[in-house]
Design a protein around this motif. Structure first.
Motif, PDB file in Angstrom:
ATOM      1  N   HIS A  14       0.856  -1.195   0.000  1.00  0.00           N
ATOM      2  CA  HIS A  14       0.000   0.000   0.000  1.00  0.00           C
ATOM      3  C   HIS A  14       0.885   1.235   0.000  1.00  0.00           C
ATOM      4  N   HIS A  37      -4.439  -3.711  -4.169  1.00  0.00           N
ATOM      5  CA  HIS A  37      -5.876  -3.468  -4.205  1.00  0.00           C
ATOM      6  C   HIS A  37      -6.671  -4.616  -4.825  1.00  0.00           C
ATOM      7  N   ARG A  43     -10.120  -2.741  -0.644  1.00  0.00           N
ATOM      8  CA  ARG A  43      -8.742  -2.892  -0.198  1.00  0.00           C
ATOM      9  C   ARG A  43      -8.101  -1.556   0.166  1.00  0.00           C
ATOM     10  N   HIS A  44      -8.717  -0.444  -0.263  1.00  0.00           N
ATOM     11  CA  HIS A  44      -8.187   0.865   0.110  1.00  0.00           C
ATOM     12  C   HIS A  44      -8.382   1.031   1.613  1.00  0.00           C
ATOM     13  N   ARG A  45      -7.321   1.386   2.305  1.00  0.00           N
ATOM     14  CA  ARG A  45      -7.327   1.380   3.770  1.00  0.00           C
ATOM     15  C   ARG A  45      -8.468   2.173   4.382  1.00  0.00           C
ATOM     16  N   SER A  46      -8.753   3.361   3.834  1.00  0.00           N
ATOM     17  CA  SER A  46      -9.832   4.177   4.404  1.00  0.00           C
ATOM     18  C   SER A  46     -11.182   3.485   4.240  1.00  0.00           C
ATOM     19  N   VAL A  48     -11.635   0.164   3.982  1.00  0.00           N
ATOM     20  CA  VAL A  48     -11.625  -1.013   4.860  1.00  0.00           C
ATOM     21  C   VAL A  48     -11.989  -0.602   6.280  1.00  0.00           C
ATOM     22  N   ALA A  49     -11.468   0.550   6.733  1.00  0.00           N
ATOM     23  CA  ALA A  49     -11.766   1.040   8.082  1.00  0.00           C
ATOM     24  C   ALA A  49     -13.254   1.343   8.254  1.00  0.00           C
TER      25      ALA A  49
END
Length: 180
Positions: A14, A37, A43-46, A48-49
């Motif tokens: 990432h 991704h 898969r984008h961290r934001s 996923v959160a």
């Protein structure tokens, strides 16, 4: 000259930028083989959160090389892959495509356009001032996103620089792109 792939990129981690490659393989329903991704769900961290179960509508990121040209004229040196895109194109108005457009890349790969990339502040960490060049207001005060489009892989295939791009528009009425 018709629409063509000018560069392909992927990164296992990432990281903001993705190194260019001689070729990449698109996997139906998943994204770019070996890319961070890749996956059915986000898969984008934001994202996923927020909710790790939402579908991954951002499997493939495409940017038009014409944007690189424009940024260069404004004093930003940006090479293919450096803004995180998997596929750099030339000769196709990516931002003008409607949702659901099919992009046929190379001999077999097909990407369905899902929406606009919504760049974040990371882009200014890459090059200060770049965010205001790729996200701005038009004359009517509407937000305009210029940092490329996102898509999902409908048919697998390997793609390389120099591959032709064939654009298949969906049936009308066309739905304009919005951020995904």
């Amino acid at each position: 000259m018709g629409a063509v792939v000018t560069a392909v990129s992927r990164n296992e981690g990432h990281h903001f930028s993705k190194p260019t490659r001689q070729s990449i393989r698109l996997l139906a329903g998943l994204g770019v083989e070996g890319d961070a991704h890749l996956g059915v769900t986000v898969r984008h961290r934001s994202r996923v959160a927020q909710d790790p179960t939402q579908p991954n509508l951002r499997q493939v990121h495409l940017i038009h090389a014409e944007l690189h040209d424009e940024l260069r004229e404004a004093g930003h040196e940006v090479a293919p892959g450096e803004m995180g895109e998997n596929i750099t194109t030339r000769g196709v108005d990516l931002l003008g495509l409607p949702v659901g457009t099919l992009l046929r890349l190379g001999d077999a790969a097909v990407v369905e356009v899902t929406g606009l990339r919504n760049p974040c502040v990371q882009i200014d960490n890459f090059q200060p001032g770049l965010l205001k060049r790729v996200v701005r207001l038009d004359g009517a005060g509407n937000l305009v996103r210029l940092a490329g489009i996102m898509g999902v892989v409908r048919e697998s295939g390997e793609i390389r620089p120099g591959d032709e791009i064939i654009v298949d528009l969906p049936a009308e009425p066309h739905r304009p792109l919005d951020r995904v």
